[in-house]
Design an enzyme around this catalytic site. Sequence first.
Site, mmCIF file in Angstrom:
data_model
loop_
_atom_site.group_PDB
_atom_site.id
_atom_site.type_symbol
_atom_site.label_atom_id
_atom_site.label_comp_id
_atom_site.label_asym_id
_atom_site.label_seq_id
_atom_site.Cartn_x
_atom_site.Cartn_y
_atom_site.Cartn_z
ATOM 1 C CG HIS A 129 -7.243 5.234 0.951
ATOM 2 N ND1 HIS A 129 -7.404 4.215 1.622
ATOM 3 C CD2 HIS A 129 -5.712 5.437 1.302
ATOM 4 C CE1 HIS A 129 -6.533 3.730 2.605
ATOM 5 N NE2 HIS A 129 -5.409 4.505 2.265
ATOM 6 C CG HIS A 132 -0.917 7.345 0.831
ATOM 7 N ND1 HIS A 132 -1.055 8.221 1.950
ATOM 8 C CD2 HIS A 132 -1.863 6.446 0.654
ATOM 9 C CE1 HIS A 132 -1.858 7.339 2.767
ATOM 10 N NE2 HIS A 132 -2.521 6.499 1.987
ATOM 11 C CG HIS A 191 -1.632 1.348 1.528
ATOM 12 N ND1 HIS A 191 -2.337 1.876 0.358
ATOM 13 C CD2 HIS A 191 -1.751 2.107 2.475
ATOM 14 C CE1 HIS A 191 -2.959 2.906 0.731
ATOM 15 N NE2 HIS A 191 -2.615 3.159 2.052
ATOM 16 C CE1 TYR A 244 10.575 -8.788 -19.753
ATOM 17 C CE2 TYR A 244 10.197 -8.855 -17.363
ATOM 18 C CZ TYR A 244 11.123 -8.379 -18.441
ATOM 19 O OH TYR A 244 11.707 -7.295 -18.213
ATOM 20 C CG ASP A 293 3.760 -6.172 -21.862
ATOM 21 O OD1 ASP A 293 3.098 -6.703 -22.898
ATOM 22 O OD2 ASP A 293 4.797 -5.514 -22.104
#
Lengths: 232, 232, 232, 232
Positions: A168, A105, A103, A222, A128
């Site tokens: 958020h 910001h 998480h 990949y 991709d």
Amino acid sequence: MDVEALITEVRQVVSRLHGELVRYGLVAWTGGNVSGRVPGADLFVIKPSGVSYDDLAPGNMVVCGLDGKVVAGSPGSDRSPSSDTAAHAYVYRHMPEVGGIVHTHSPYAVAWASRGEEIPCVITAMADEFGGPIPVGPLAVIGDESIGRGIVQTLRGHRSRAVLMQNHGPFTIGVNATDAVKAAVMLEDVARTVHIARQGGKVLPIPRDLIDRLYERYQNVYGQIDEAQRMS
Amino acid sequence: MDVEALITEVRQVVSRLHGELVRYGLVAWTGGNVSGRVPGADLFVIKPSGVSYDDLAPGNMVVCGLDGKVVAGSPGSDRSPSSDTAAHAYVYRHMPEVGGIVHTHSPYAVAWASRGEEIPCVITAMADEFGGPIPVGPLAVIGDESIGRGIVQTLRGHRSRAVLMQNHGPFTIGVNATDAVKAAVMLEDVARTVHIARQGGKVLPIPRDLIDRLYERYQNVYGQIDEAQRMS
Amino acid sequence: MDVEALITEVRQVVSRLHGELVRYGLVAWTGGNVSGRVPGADLFVIKPSGVSYDDLAPGNMVVCGLDGKVVAGSPGSDRSPSSDTAAHAYVYRHMPEVGGIVHTHSPYAVAWASRGEEIPCVITAMADEFGGPIPVGPLAVIGDESIGRGIVQTLRGHRSRAVLMQNHGPFTIGVNATDAVKAAVMLEDVARTVHIARQGGKVLPIPRDLIDRLYERYQNVYGQIDEAQRMS
Amino acid sequence: MDVEALITEVRQVVSRLHGELVRYGLVAWTGGNVSGRVPGADLFVIKPSGVSYDDLAPGNMVVCGLDGKVVAGSPGSDRSPSSDTAAHAYVYRHMPEVGGIVHTHSPYAVAWASRGEEIPCVITAMADEFGGPIPVGPLAVIGDESIGRGIVQTLRGHRSRAVLMQNHGPFTIGVNATDAVKAAVMLEDVARTVHIARQGGKVLPIPRDLIDRLYERYQNVYGQIDEAQRMS
């Protein structure tokens, strides 16, 4: 490996990965957090709350059960875990395929989130990595369960490993903590690039079938495939 | 601790915190300044004027009385204090709860300031940290008292620890110097993010009662609480 | 000091100052250049052409006469000087008060230059440093004299130490090389901030008499005044 | 020099040049790649796929033939080469004058690419380096040959060493790997500057004959000319 050895390893990986959030400019001050599931155990390792990125180390990462409670007696258990711990725990309980959560910001992702607008898939790197647009989750910052529930409802069955929680910011998931951090880095990269692109005029869509083919190819071929990478 | 030991400690903290302004890109050349109140004494420690950030050290920080005059005979007293010293002194005299002050010309905050426009509270991190919008203070750069008076008039009784002085730039306050620097860092972060958000289209408001709950929660439960943190 | 000692000192200062262009993101690859006049001699020291910033050192700075020709036999004289040397030489010949010159292609300054638009003075830091708007010089990149002539015609008698050469980029001047580099850093800072400000809406003007008072105050009282600073 | 010594040298140069992509912010995570032709041999050296920039070293660069196949038995041959290897190989086969190729997803260049819009030549640095606008290549990410073919069709006979592949991103070419990396750095610089310029209003065109004269001058006289530079 026994559980203690696995915890030690996940502590090292999760601690080190926080440095990637700093390197890519995804976090300010003590914001943001990475967690990683301990393979084969109902445990995950997460950043302590409100500690400077300079001071993070394997020994102060916090070990939690899937109920989000700190495991007493382990190193770091004198610290409060990240204030987002309940959301991480909810996702680990309801999405067993998830091995890592991030998480942040990060500014461009938060910008899209504050408009409640999904990021359209107009660059091939996004096809991709995410297989289509980045979806928006609900404004859900009241009780502890609501954020986790919003993440799971949005990402379950979705190709994208990233969700923009409205007003958020982003949460990303992955098969392990490294994969979730990669998703957080690539998300901010595409959030920024598509923002800039649109400021300059009309962007061109990528046909849906081409997005599908790009996603299939990238997920399957990949990179180097070896055990070390699967672990970290 | 006696006053001399406290002064020594505040010198170290204030000197080191200037490095955070550089790290987060809030300052250019010799611009910007941090000050910290000496607990229990009518003194504060502030950056010298016009000195390179590379050359700042505890020993060249300047100790001033609450009248803004340099305390003769102390280390650094051969230096002029920051040209914003009178504004810092005014705030310390009129807001006894303030233990630290920061001034920068960080670009996104100055951009809002040059339009005289408050930053609307549309992201949850802003509700957490500032409890609502960031207010604008008067264009007040003529006499020495006018800037300090503008800061106090705007921030007294306000949840926000940051004010955008019109056409000039931000001042932030805190319970100590670290807290004021954190406010300066988070202010530029939200100033940038909300700017980018609005460039891309219409932002979604956060309901007032949700802002209130976010602010209450964050002020009361976030982070590790120990004496070391309260001090620094 | 004799001339050789002065040359050695200016080589060191000019070499080191190129690091500031990198630190503030004003240059890419080998672009940009700083020069400094050798006090009391008809000489100046300038960056060699097309050399990586990592490889710059006092010994490969190039010493030139005021005609822009390399002084044979001195260290670095096997190198070509910056491709902008003729413009620097022209300014030194026609503005004896100038002791340092900087040229960059810093992105926000070049953006204003490519619109041929002066930067309006809407932030107090700009009033302090430049005393008003940043003027635009002519599109003049054909012969060697034309750039230098455009700089002199625009800046002579002007408060601003910075000019935006149309479609090209900024040149800044100063009493010495450090002062010119400071002007280049502050110019990009205000070019960026005013750009961002205007993208968000209507900026507020600063009354002309307030600009005048800010400029007077800053030029006379800011910073520490000692001989070391005057030299560097 | 024999071929082995040349391969060793190109490995070192190509490995080191990846650090420039990081330094200039052109790449995120493991994205982007540099390759360099081995002079006098039908071989080129390229980055391995999906390896962290921190872990790149001369010994894990991959040597390929002009058919894009890894040369068995050489160091690094246990790694998969970059997933863009087929495109590099195609360009080396069809443009014998090309000695180095770079691919990135640098954000401003990708933004123009996602609108399928060429970058107009409105700054003199762009006239110097690219001789005119930066062209757009086709949306061509389906089969392996299509990207290489799109690059060659767009750049053959064109002054520009950079192409913006639609919805994908830039490829740059050069006489060697260093030259191609320089083109990638300068491309992102102009992509950003022209974007910013246009956001602020109407940009001024540079007359075509002036672009021509700038390009001629820069290609012929700029920089230090010595063998070391030609090699690297």
